[in-house]
Design an enzyme around this catalytic site. Structure first.
Site, PDB file in Angstrom:
ATOM      1  N   ASN A  43       0.859  -1.174   0.000  1.00 42.94           N
ATOM      2  CA  ASN A  43       0.000   0.000   0.000  1.00 42.94           C
ATOM      3  C   ASN A  43       0.903   1.235   0.000  1.00 42.94           C
ATOM      4  OD1 ASN A  43      -1.785   2.212   0.931  1.00 42.94           O
ATOM      5  ND2 ASN A  43      -3.268   0.552   1.110  1.00 42.94           N
ATOM      6  N   ARG A  44       0.569   2.200  -0.822  1.00 44.05           N
ATOM      7  CA  ARG A  44       1.413   3.398  -0.969  1.00 44.05           C
ATOM      8  C   ARG A  44       1.029   4.529  -0.024  1.00 44.05           C
ATOM      9  NH1 ARG A  44       0.679   2.610  -6.673  1.00 44.05           N
ATOM     10  NH2 ARG A  44      -1.492   2.452  -6.061  1.00 44.05           N
TER      11      ARG A  44
END
Length: 171
Positions: A43-44
């Site tokens: 997840n960024r």
């Protein structure tokens, strides 16, 4: 509905000085297991918010939460409970959703400038369950998801799309 799991969301991480509230839909399996927002390693969210708010995304979780709070950012989800198989928003069982008490939270944040939704499902849930119950609506913003399922969006492209969040913190 065999195989659908009851998902109970994470607590809000919001202090009274919050200027930007970032809302997800419902944490994924990795986040619920770890009891940490955006815990999936691909997840960024943390690299993106670290860049926008000026902190190291590799900090320990509690330090990242403090860094967000110090920058004026709060975290929560629109959905507080639902049934879902897996981590995808598309797997949430329609009709099983129980929204969090966001109208009361938002009303109690005197410095709030922006409510930003991390992804389309959060935006749709906000429109469905929260906006109708708000006496006064702060600025609302739908943002592309930082989820690894949204791989079509590179980190630089996400950074550009999420820039209004940093702008709201700067004013």
């Amino acid at each position: 509905m065999s195989g659908d799991a009851l998902c109970i969301g994470l607590p809000a991480h919001v202090d009274r000085d919050c200027r930007v509230l970032v809302l997800g839909s419902m944490p994924g399996v990795a986040s619920l297991q770890e009891q940490q927002y955006y815990a999936h390693p691909r997840n960024r969210f943390w690299p993106l918010l670290g860049d926008l708010c000026g902190f190291d995304p590799a900090l320990a979780y509690e330090a990242r939460l403090r860094a967000l709070a110090n920058a004026g950012v709060g975290l929560w989800d629109v959905i507080g409970q639902c049934e879902r198989r897996g981590s995808l928003d598309a797997d949430i069982v329609r009709g099983s959703e129980v929204p969090n008490a966001l109208p009361a939270l938002i009303t109690g944040l005197p410095r709030l400038r922006l409510v930003a939704c991390n992804g389309g499902a959060a935006w749709q849930a906000l429109q469905r369950w929260v906006v109708p119950d708000l006496a006064a609506t702060p600025a609302l913003l739908a943002l592309p998801s930082t989820s690894p399922a949204n791989a079509a969006w590179s980190l630089p492209r996400l950074r550009q799309a999420w820039q209004p969040l940093a702008d709201a913190l700067a004013t």
